[in-house]
Design an enzyme around this catalytic site. Structure first.
Site, PDB file in Angstrom:
ATOM      1  N   GLU A  81       0.010 -12.944   3.477  1.00 55.88           N
ATOM      2  CA  GLU A  81       0.092 -11.479   3.545  1.00 55.88           C
ATOM      3  C   GLU A  81       0.107 -11.010   5.003  1.00 55.88           C
ATOM      4  O   GLU A  81      -0.464  -9.961   5.333  1.00 55.88           O
ATOM      5  CB  GLU A  81      -1.018 -10.801   2.738  1.00 55.88           C
ATOM      6  CG  GLU A  81      -0.648  -9.362   2.372  1.00 55.88           C
ATOM      7  CD  GLU A  81      -1.526  -8.696   1.319  1.00 55.88           C
ATOM      8  OE1 GLU A  81      -2.554  -9.236   0.929  1.00 55.88           O
ATOM      9  OE2 GLU A  81      -1.133  -7.597   0.872  1.00 55.88           O
ATOM     10  N   SER A  95       0.825  -1.216   0.000  1.00 59.29           N
ATOM     11  CA  SER A  95       0.000   0.000   0.000  1.00 59.29           C
ATOM     12  C   SER A  95       0.859   1.266   0.000  1.00 59.29           C
ATOM     13  O   SER A  95       0.386   2.335  -0.380  1.00 59.29           O
ATOM     14  CB  SER A  95      -0.947   0.016   1.195  1.00 59.29           C
ATOM     15  OG  SER A  95      -0.223   0.080   2.409  1.00 59.29           O
ATOM     16  N   HIS A 140       0.174  -6.937  -8.189  1.00 59.84           N
ATOM     17  CA  HIS A 140      -0.268  -6.363  -6.906  1.00 59.84           C
ATOM     18  C   HIS A 140      -0.366  -4.848  -7.042  1.00 59.84           C
ATOM     19  O   HIS A 140       0.629  -4.171  -7.241  1.00 59.84           O
ATOM     20  CB  HIS A 140       0.720  -6.729  -5.795  1.00 59.84           C
ATOM     21  CG  HIS A 140       0.120  -6.712  -4.422  1.00 59.84           C
ATOM     22  ND1 HIS A 140      -0.588  -5.641  -3.919  1.00 59.84           N
ATOM     23  CD2 HIS A 140       0.109  -7.658  -3.446  1.00 59.84           C
ATOM     24  CE1 HIS A 140      -0.998  -5.933  -2.691  1.00 59.84           C
ATOM     25  NE2 HIS A 140      -0.606  -7.145  -2.378  1.00 59.84           N
TER      26      HIS A 140
END
Lengths: 344, 344
Positions: free
Chosen positions: B286, B75, B180
């Protein structure tokens, strides 16, 4: 015996004159033709009848479903084309055709409206068409496109006050909205293989992060295509809600959000029914829609979703009654009233 | 006993100095500060050690996983911020930190690179960083962001020649890419609850509609988060492939596309393993990532995905060995070589 109510059908088989008219309208938007008049579109009742009898109704009878909540072809809504007037004319035409189909086959079809949405335009402009469809046509729901830009996602999230005028009317008329995008004009997103599913997931998460249903406790959304990625990732969504200090999803969203059964294989339906409370699942097939072929692994149509419900070992007979009929009557009270008025 | 290889870990717990430096860089992009120098970021080995020992390594030991393929925090890649130079400096810093972690804990971490992508910039500009990570750091894979705009989806689909320079280097160095995205700067998309899953589904469909793997028969993509919506809608994708006259998905995509197990509940993992061939499933968690809490229904961490694999009644012992170890060695040959060099 349950009435088998399919909450998710579109008029994908309209007579070719409809597409020809729309192509003229698109050409006019592009400046290469005169704006066609709605009155120039002529489709007879016989043409409508034939287009339904040979297609949706034939398959409904083969598969044993009774009644379809029927709305204009989703991919053809294409709210990104032209301006509000373009969409207003097009929505009015498409809704009227669905109304005529419902009049021709009153036991088998009942309408849900497409709205004349247009990117950047206040959704309250959709209210006259919404009310016309409910009041004049007896439609029992609407399709609400969370992304009228067609894959550019330029509108605010569904939790934003931007959308509240629509919600106020939905509550007033006690109609649910199926959250359904249209075709993608973004090359990244295949319309039925990515954009539809992404929109389902996106809409659910927009609701999850908000308190929309505190403002509208009786608002109801049907998230189609089995809820996109949501049931498969139910643990993720439960965990995200927890991390965001939201109530349990059963409290936070499941009084207001429902999923259809447009999941085209047995393991998917089994997951849906294992994870999502049965009160939140409505039978749907989107027949004739995105996936029209026969599954070589089963010999049946991919979108013959009744087969998967029938084959489910997780659902009791009572559960199946809810999925086929009782939940639809609850989520679409105007459908229930229309059925009761006929003694059904 | 299998080696338990987690193909999906990010450095989400880096010492706070990293975020402070990044915030200065972002401020400089916004014109409100001087551009910070990479040399101004000082993080000691002890700080790195502590950040890992107290977090990822602790949980790996508690859960019984051995080795994590470790890449910068997804992120925080935020390729949409600034220009190529912004991303190049940021990627170099983040990759170097992962490399240092892998050096400090060589039995437990091995690197995968973030790329210095930037919206509208030719992906070939990423090659120097890619090669530095592979050649100098011994990284075994990359993360490829199909939407460096952060939720506006302005790049061409992954099947477009735009991306071919990256693919040529991937093939040359025999490394896979995890597809991703990073954080969403589009208010419609919650980053971990919508954008990540949408990107997974979108990437799969971009491959499905194309003949990318005819051009690159040995190219390998890992689609994370259990493949987004794909396994749940496997019938839909099989049906769409059939309608598009593509080969069976086993031929068309499954020689090149793999899914991780980042699905945070038992029914989701059960569906994944029921539908997708076991050779195409790689263990991943993750951890520590999007969903950090404990599931009140199980008393275990949502992202403790090893539990779900262990509890699976569908996977044989041989299958589990593939998911935990053998598939990762096959998909990441440089990982296999690194393990073999250590006698593993």
């Amino acid at each position: 015996m349950s009435l088998i109510i399919d909450c998710h059908g579109h008029y994908t088989t309209a007579p070719p004159a409809l597409e020809a008219w729309r192509n003229r309208q698109i050409a006019s938007v592009q400046g290469s033709a005169e704006t066609p008049k709605p009155s120039e579109l002529k489709i007879s009742d016989d043409e409508l009848r034939d287009s339904i009898k040979a297609n949706q109704l034939k398959k409904m009878q083969e598969r044993g479903s009774d009644l379809t909540i029927f709305s204009p072809r989703a991919s053809y809504m294409a709210h990104h084309i032209g301006d509000f007037n373009t969409s207003a004319t097009w929505a009015a035409i498409c809704n009227e055709l669905c109304h005529r189909v419902a009049q021709l086959f009153p036991d088998h079809f009942i309408g849900a409206a497409m709205l004349p949405q247009s990117p950047g335009i206040d959704p309250k402009t959709c209210i006259p068409e919404l009310e016309r469809c409910v009041k004049d046509y007896g439609f029992v729901g609407i399709n609400l496109n969370p992304d009228p830009s067609g894959g550019h996602w330029t509108s605010p999230p569904l939790s934003h006050r931007h959308w509240y005028p629509i919600y106020e009317k939905m509550v007033e008329h006690d109609i649910p909205a199926m959250i359904h995008v249209s075709s993608s004009c973004n090359a990244c997103f295949h319309t039925t293989g990515a954009h539809y599913l992404n929109a389902d997931t996106t809409a659910f998460m927009q609701c999850l992060t908000s308190d929309l249903f505190r403002d509208f406790p009786t608002l109801r959304f049907v998230i189609p295509h089995g809820g996109g990625a949501v049931p498969y990732h139910w643990g993720r969504f439960r965990g995200l809600a927890q991390a965001l200090d939201k109530p349990l999803l059963s409290e936070h969203l499941l009084k207001n959000i429902f999923f259809d059964t447009c999941v085209y294989h047995q393991p998917g339906i089994d997951l849906l029914t294992a994870v999502i409370p049965v009160d939140n699942i409505l039978f749907g097939s989107e027949m004739i829609g995105a996936v029209r072929g026969i599954d070589p692994e089963t010999g049946r149509y991919f979108d013959d979703t009744k087969c998967y419900i029938e084959a489910s070992t997780l659902l009791s007979a009572d559960d199946k009654h809810k999925v086929y009929e009782a939940n639809a009557r609850r989520v679409y009270p105007r459908l229930d009233a229309a059925l009761k008025a006929k003694g059904k």
